[in-house]
Design a protein around this motif. Sequence first.
Motif, PDB file in Angstrom:
ATOM      1  N   ALA A  14       2.821  -7.817   1.411  1.00 34.02           N
ATOM      2  CA  ALA A  14       1.425  -7.964   0.962  1.00 34.02           C
ATOM      3  C   ALA A  14       0.602  -6.743   1.353  1.00 34.02           C
ATOM      4  N   ILE A  15       0.770  -6.284   2.585  1.00 29.92           N
ATOM      5  CA  ILE A  15       0.013  -5.108   3.040  1.00 29.92           C
ATOM      6  C   ILE A  15       0.427  -3.876   2.237  1.00 29.92           C
ATOM      7  N   SER A  16       1.726  -3.744   1.978  1.00 24.10           N
ATOM      8  CA  SER A  16       2.178  -2.571   1.219  1.00 24.10           C
ATOM      9  C   SER A  16       1.638  -2.590  -0.205  1.00 24.10           C
ATOM     10  N   LEU A  17       1.493  -3.782  -0.785  1.00 27.36           N
ATOM     11  CA  LEU A  17       0.911  -3.873  -2.130  1.00 27.36           C
ATOM     12  C   LEU A  17      -0.556  -3.462  -2.123  1.00 27.36           C
ATOM     13  N   VAL A  18      -1.270  -3.791  -1.045  1.00 31.13           N
ATOM     14  CA  VAL A  18      -2.663  -3.337  -0.898  1.00 31.13           C
ATOM     15  C   VAL A  18      -2.692  -1.815  -0.829  1.00 31.13           C
ATOM     16  N   ALA A  19      -1.782  -1.225  -0.059  1.00 32.10           N
ATOM     17  CA  ALA A  19      -1.730   0.235   0.056  1.00 32.10           C
ATOM     18  C   ALA A  19      -1.462   0.881  -1.303  1.00 32.10           C
ATOM     19  N   VAL A  20      -0.494   0.354  -2.022  1.00 26.47           N
ATOM     20  CA  VAL A  20      -0.158   0.930  -3.329  1.00 26.47           C
ATOM     21  C   VAL A  20      -1.337   0.782  -4.289  1.00 26.47           C
ATOM     22  N   ALA A  21      -1.981  -0.381  -4.303  1.00 30.55           N
ATOM     23  CA  ALA A  21      -3.135  -0.582  -5.186  1.00 30.55           C
ATOM     24  C   ALA A  21      -4.268   0.386  -4.825  1.00 30.55           C
ATOM     25  N   ALA A  22      -4.551   0.529  -3.531  1.00 26.63           N
ATOM     26  CA  ALA A  22      -5.606   1.453  -3.107  1.00 26.63           C
ATOM     27  C   ALA A  22      -5.244   2.890  -3.466  1.00 26.63           C
ATOM     28  N   GLY A  23      -3.967   3.239  -3.315  1.00 27.53           N
ATOM     29  CA  GLY A  23      -3.516   4.581  -3.696  1.00 27.53           C
ATOM     30  C   GLY A  23      -3.692   4.836  -5.179  1.00 27.53           C
ATOM     31  N   LEU A  24      -3.351   3.847  -5.992  1.00 26.70           N
ATOM     32  CA  LEU A  24      -3.520   3.997  -7.447  1.00 26.70           C
ATOM     33  C   LEU A  24      -4.989   4.136  -7.820  1.00 26.70           C
ATOM     34  N   ALA A  26      -7.326   5.369  -5.921  1.00 30.68           N
ATOM     35  CA  ALA A  26      -7.719   6.711  -5.495  1.00 30.68           C
ATOM     36  C   ALA A  26      -7.227   7.769  -6.490  1.00 30.68           C
ATOM     37  N   PHE A  27      -5.987   7.660  -6.919  1.00 31.84           N
ATOM     38  CA  PHE A  27      -5.455   8.644  -7.872  1.00 31.84           C
ATOM     39  C   PHE A  27      -6.214   8.610  -9.197  1.00 31.84           C
ATOM     40  N   PHE A  28      -6.449   7.426  -9.719  1.00 34.48           N
ATOM     41  CA  PHE A  28      -7.088   7.335 -11.024  1.00 34.48           C
ATOM     42  C   PHE A  28      -8.580   7.634 -10.973  1.00 34.48           C
ATOM     43  N   HIS A  29      -9.228   7.254  -9.887  1.00 44.80           N
ATOM     44  CA  HIS A  29     -10.672   7.456  -9.807  1.00 44.80           C
ATOM     45  C   HIS A  29     -11.036   8.838  -9.275  1.00 44.80           C
ATOM     46  N   TYR A  30     -10.302   9.319  -8.262  1.00 46.71           N
ATOM     47  CA  TYR A  30     -10.643  10.586  -7.609  1.00 46.71           C
ATOM     48  C   TYR A  30      -9.601  11.684  -7.823  1.00 46.71           C
ATOM     49  N   ARG A  31      -8.488  11.323  -8.411  1.00 46.52           N
ATOM     50  CA  ARG A  31      -7.365  12.233  -8.648  1.00 46.52           C
ATOM     51  C   ARG A  31      -6.665  12.696  -7.368  1.00 46.52           C
ATOM     52  N   GLU A  32      -6.942  12.003  -6.272  1.00 44.43           N
ATOM     53  CA  GLU A  32      -6.261  12.272  -5.010  1.00 44.43           C
ATOM     54  C   GLU A  32      -6.575  11.164  -4.023  1.00 44.43           C
ATOM     55  N   ILE A  33      -5.751  11.067  -3.006  1.00 43.92           N
ATOM     56  CA  ILE A  33      -6.019  10.132  -1.916  1.00 43.92           C
ATOM     57  C   ILE A  33      -6.747  10.907  -0.830  1.00 43.92           C
ATOM     58  N   GLY A  40      -9.362   5.593  -0.405  1.00 41.54           N
ATOM     59  CA  GLY A  40      -8.517   6.399   0.468  1.00 41.54           C
ATOM     60  C   GLY A  40      -8.407   5.829   1.867  1.00 41.54           C
ATOM     61  N   ARG A  41      -9.531   5.361   2.400  1.00 41.46           N
ATOM     62  CA  ARG A  41      -9.492   4.739   3.737  1.00 41.46           C
ATOM     63  C   ARG A  41      -8.640   3.475   3.717  1.00 41.46           C
ATOM     64  N   ALA A  42      -8.813   2.659   2.676  1.00 40.90           N
ATOM     65  CA  ALA A  42      -8.005   1.433   2.554  1.00 40.90           C
ATOM     66  C   ALA A  42      -6.529   1.800   2.461  1.00 40.90           C
ATOM     67  N   TYR A  43      -6.214   2.852   1.706  1.00 42.52           N
ATOM     68  CA  TYR A  43      -4.829   3.301   1.565  1.00 42.52           C
ATOM     69  C   TYR A  43      -4.242   3.690   2.926  1.00 42.52           C
ATOM     70  N   VAL A  44      -4.977   4.512   3.660  1.00 44.20           N
ATOM     71  CA  VAL A  44      -4.465   4.994   4.954  1.00 44.20           C
ATOM     72  C   VAL A  44      -4.247   3.825   5.921  1.00 44.20           C
ATOM     73  N   ILE A  45      -5.229   2.951   6.033  1.00 39.04           N
ATOM     74  CA  ILE A  45      -5.112   1.809   6.953  1.00 39.04           C
ATOM     75  C   ILE A  45      -3.942   0.914   6.549  1.00 39.04           C
ATOM     76  N   ALA A  46      -3.848   0.590   5.256  1.00 40.29           N
ATOM     77  CA  ALA A  46      -2.761  -0.286   4.793  1.00 40.29           C
ATOM     78  C   ALA A  46      -1.406   0.396   4.935  1.00 40.29           C
ATOM     79  N   THR A  47      -1.350   1.700   4.763  1.00 42.18           N
ATOM     80  CA  THR A  47      -0.082   2.414   4.926  1.00 42.18           C
ATOM     81  C   THR A  47       0.364   2.392   6.387  1.00 42.18           C
ATOM     82  N   VAL A  48      -0.559   2.613   7.308  1.00 37.20           N
ATOM     83  CA  VAL A  48      -0.213   2.539   8.740  1.00 37.20           C
ATOM     84  C   VAL A  48       0.280   1.133   9.075  1.00 37.20           C
TER      85      VAL A  48
END
Length: 173
Positions: A14-24, A26-33, A40-48
């Motif tokens: 579940a946490i990894s799915l949150v990370a992947v969703a946040a990463g996507l 970030a990529f689509f909205h900002y073109r980077e994490i 991006g913050r959600a991605y980093v926290i969920a990835t850790v």
Amino acid sequence: MFYGLTPLGIVHTAISLVAVAAGLVAFFHYREISPATRAGRAYVIATVLTCLTGFGIFQHGGFGKPHVLGVVTLVVLGVAMLAGRSGFGRLSAYVAVVAYSLTFFFHMIPGVTETATRLPLDAPWVTDRDNSAALKGTIGALFVVFLVGATLQVLRLRARRARGSDPRALRRT
């Protein structure tokens, strides 16, 4: 157990799915994490948290390749965070964007592997995670996508720098 997952495995997934969703996002909205953005913050926290919960999963024996990938992911996140603080001088923005993108690719490796070896339930697509040509090909294709994406991100940062704008400037949300 749910789809062969332990309770910790369910939380980890579940946490990894949150990370992947946040990463996507970030990529689509900002073109980077970037941790400068909410996604991006959600991605980093969920990835850790994904890495940390993954250390407690030993479905395939003791400490193994997935655990090593977790350690490498945390190291690369550390490099990205250091780069975000200008730890690499003029290359900082480039190192950060490539490192964060690399960690996203790292999410894809177990994601594809676990999905392919568990679904469909009665006849998984892949039965041998270590010797499947299809699995290796899929991960190889995802690596090519990472390389193309990272190249495009670096080119975008170079164009920003050539225009005289700060390559690390993102809208904060």
